[in-house]
Design an enzyme around this catalytic site. Structure first.
Site, PDB file in Angstrom:
ATOM      1  N   SER A  25       0.829  -1.210   0.000  1.00  0.00           N
ATOM      2  CA  SER A  25       0.000   0.000   0.000  1.00  0.00           C
ATOM      3  C   SER A  25       0.857   1.251   0.000  1.00  0.00           C
ATOM      4  CB  SER A  25      -0.863  -0.024   1.269  1.00  0.00           C
ATOM      5  OG  SER A  25      -1.463   1.224   1.487  1.00  0.00           O
TER       6      SER A  25
ATOM      7  N   TYR B  23      -1.362   0.217  10.400  1.00  0.00           N
ATOM      8  CA  TYR B  23      -1.640  -0.494   9.142  1.00  0.00           C
ATOM      9  C   TYR B  23      -0.438  -0.378   8.205  1.00  0.00           C
ATOM     10  CZ  TYR B  23      -3.353  -1.201   4.405  1.00  0.00           C
ATOM     11  OH  TYR B  23      -3.483  -1.618   3.104  1.00  0.00           O
TER      12      TYR B  23
ATOM     13  N   LYS C  18       2.291  -3.255   6.691  1.00  0.00           N
ATOM     14  CA  LYS C  18       2.555  -3.493   5.260  1.00  0.00           C
ATOM     15  C   LYS C  18       4.050  -3.388   4.977  1.00  0.00           C
ATOM     16  CE  LYS C  18      -1.318  -4.653   3.553  1.00  0.00           C
ATOM     17  NZ  LYS C  18      -1.462  -5.969   2.920  1.00  0.00           N
TER      18      LYS C  18
HETATM   19  N1  UFG Z   1     -12.984  11.064   2.495  1.00  0.00           N
HETATM   20  C1  UFG Z   1     -13.947  11.965   2.856  1.00  0.00           C
HETATM   21  N2  UFG Z   1     -15.116  11.493   3.348  1.00  0.00           N
HETATM   22  C2  UFG Z   1     -15.369  10.163   3.505  1.00  0.00           C
HETATM   23  C3  UFG Z   1     -14.381   9.235   3.122  1.00  0.00           C
HETATM   24  C4  UFG Z   1     -13.185   9.727   2.627  1.00  0.00           C
HETATM   25  O1  UFG Z   1     -13.760  13.175   2.756  1.00  0.00           O
HETATM   26  O2  UFG Z   1     -16.464   9.813   3.985  1.00  0.00           O
HETATM   27  C5  UFG Z   1     -11.716  11.553   1.954  1.00  0.00           C
HETATM   28  C6  UFG Z   1     -10.516  11.163   2.785  1.00  0.00           C
HETATM   29  O3  UFG Z   1     -10.289  12.096   3.806  1.00  0.00           O
HETATM   30  C7  UFG Z   1      -9.415  11.120   1.729  1.00  0.00           C
HETATM   31  C8  UFG Z   1     -10.141  10.731   0.456  1.00  0.00           C
HETATM   32  O4  UFG Z   1     -11.510  10.968   0.684  1.00  0.00           O
HETATM   33  O5  UFG Z   1      -8.909  12.420   1.564  1.00  0.00           O
HETATM   34  C9  UFG Z   1      -9.974   9.267   0.104  1.00  0.00           C
HETATM   35  O6  UFG Z   1     -10.305   8.506   1.267  1.00  0.00           O
HETATM   36  P1  UFG Z   1     -10.496   6.937   1.231  1.00  0.00           P
HETATM   37  O7  UFG Z   1     -10.937   6.528   2.608  1.00  0.00           O
HETATM   38  O8  UFG Z   1     -11.347   6.549   0.078  1.00  0.00           O
HETATM   39  O9  UFG Z   1      -9.049   6.393   0.931  1.00  0.00           O
HETATM   40  P2  UFG Z   1      -7.677   6.684   1.704  1.00  0.00           P
HETATM   41  O10 UFG Z   1      -6.919   7.633   0.850  1.00  0.00           O
HETATM   42  O11 UFG Z   1      -7.872   7.051   3.115  1.00  0.00           O
HETATM   43  O12 UFG Z   1      -7.088   5.212   1.775  1.00  0.00           O
HETATM   44  C10 UFG Z   1      -6.170   4.732   0.907  1.00  0.00           C
HETATM   45  C11 UFG Z   1      -6.232   3.196   0.933  1.00  0.00           C
HETATM   46  C12 UFG Z   1      -5.667   2.674   2.226  1.00  0.00           C
HETATM   47  C13 UFG Z   1      -4.311   3.307   2.476  1.00  0.00           C
HETATM   48  C14 UFG Z   1      -4.430   4.798   2.530  1.00  0.00           C
HETATM   49  C15 UFG Z   1      -3.087   5.436   2.801  1.00  0.00           C
HETATM   50  O13 UFG Z   1      -7.550   2.745   0.792  1.00  0.00           O
HETATM   51  O14 UFG Z   1      -5.522   1.280   2.138  1.00  0.00           O
HETATM   52  O15 UFG Z   1      -4.900   5.236   1.272  1.00  0.00           O
HETATM   53  O16 UFG Z   1      -3.280   6.741   3.286  1.00  0.00           O
HETATM   54  F1  UFG Z   1      -3.819   2.897   3.671  1.00  0.00           F
END
Ligand code: UFG
Length: 346
Positions: free
Chosen positions: A121, A145, A149
């Site tokens: 990741s 997490y 990884k």
């Molecule tokens: N977001 C929102 N509202 C929500 C959900 C997400 O604003 O309800 C935002 C988050 O803050 C982020 C973006 O949308 O800025 C993407 O969020 P996601 O939860 O879809 O994905 P992440 O970037 O948090 O997660 C990804 C991978 C993980 C990894 C992570 C590393 O899915 O496995 O990046 O930071 F660990």
């Protein structure tokens, strides 16, 4: 790989990326044998090869599956993935993701399975100011997490060198989208990812979406992410299984597009695709969210000839939308099974 040895691959994890990879392997004439304890994977997502019930921490069960199916490579997806939960329950993540990978590697060593491809990741990088992250960037995971990884990668790299295995760690940026036929798709429980939540909010006006922070140092104040279609990720795993490499080699490769999209852009794309408004509110920043997480994907292209082909935001949203409108499984997920080790990860 040895003559004829690419016929059967052990895929640990019947989850989101694992099930799409199983389909892609099958399309290339490789039998995907899916191994899962069903603590978060889906039996319904195993459609392209045999299923073996088991826990990756149970070395004997992994050995038995490898020997039964004459496995020549292992693609290791099984693990816990929620960043927030890893902060609350780090012990669980070290147990499943690190001890689990160690026990699996023991089975790989004892059966002399020559190749391991690891689901890693972008979380290994943690916070960075880089506009595009290359594999050489500093690795300071911002969550347990990400720590697990990185630990998994390092174990595999060391064992490749010590025991003459061939290894790949594929570092996904933001996996998104779904199978074009909507047979399989993203079905996390609970769902925390932006695209499925945005689609759910568009389909059901009673479900509001919260934007986690709009005061980041980005063009519109919301976080930038590199969304990559799950079928593109699947194709990279197939390429890693088939690539000719000397024994003892190990490569860690970013899987992304090199293009970042903001949270607001994603919401706009979902609204446009569905022709419906999404009600959303501004909330505080989510702990651990880096403002920008965008890949430099050039090494994967150079080493594997891999490039994201289906990862335009519109294509991702279109496929995710079809799946979210009619998911084939995962709706109101059944209670966790209280069977053996599966219960530990529940
Ligand atoms: N977001 C929102 N509202 C929500 C959900 C997400 O604003 O309800 C935002 C988050 O803050 C982020 C973006 O949308 O800025 C993407 O969020 P996601 O939860 O879809 O994905 P992440 O970037 O948090 O997660 C990804 C991978 C993980 C990894 C992570 C590393 O899915 O496995 O990046 O930071 F660990």
């Amino acid at each position: 790989m040895n003559e004829g040895s690419d016929r059967a691959v052990l895929v640990t994890g019947a989850g989101y990326v694992g099930s799409h990879t199983a389909k892609a392997l099958h399309a290339r004439g490789i039998v995907p044998v899916v191994f899962d304890n069903l603590s978060s994977g889906y039996r319904e997502a195993v459609r392209w090869g045999p299923f073996e019930y088991g826990d990756i921490r149970d070395t004997a069960a992994v050995i038995s599956a490898i020997e039964k199916h004459s496995i020549s490579a292992v693609i290791h997806f099984a693990g816990l993935i929620e960043v927030g939960r890893s902060v609350a329950r780090p012990d669980l993540f070290w147990d499943v993701n690190v001890i689990g990978t160690l026990r699996l590697l023991e089975a790989v060593k004892l059966t002399r399975t020559p190749r391991v491809v690891f689901s890693s990741s972008a979380a290994v990088y943690g916070h960075t100011d880089l506009a595009r992250i290359s594999e050489a960037a500093p690795k300071h995971p911002a969550s347990p997490y990400g720590d697990t990884k990185l630990a998994g990668e390092r174990m595999i790299e060391a064992q490749c060198a010590a025991y003459g295995l061939t290894g790949f760690a594929l570092r996904y940026f933001n996996a998104a989208g779904a199978d074009t036929g909507a047979l399989i798709g993203e079905a996390h429980e609970p769902e925390t990812h932006l695209i499925p939540l945005a689609i759910a909010a568009a389909l059901d006006q009673s479900r509001a979406l919260t934007v986690f922070g709009d005061d980041f140092a980005t063009p519109d104040g919301t976080c930038l992410r590199d969304y990559v279609h799950v079928n593109d990720l699947a194709a990279a795993h197939v390429a890693a299984v088939l690539a000719k490499r000397p024994a003892g080699s190990f490569e860690a490769l970013n899987l992304g597009t090199g293009v970042g999209h903001s949270v607001r852009e994603v919401i706009a794309a979902v609204q446009a695709a569905l022709g419906r408004d999404i009600s959303f509110s501004r909330g505080p920043r989510r702990t651990g969210d880096p403002p920008i997480l965008v890949a430099d994907p050039s090494l994967a292209q150079q080493n594997l000839g891999w490039k994201a082909e289906h990862s335009g935001l519109d294509e991702i949203v279109r496929d995710a939308m079809r799946w979210e409108a009619a998911p084939a499984y995962g709706v109101g997920r059944r209670p966790p099974r209280a069977t053996g080790l599966a219960a530990v990860a529940a």
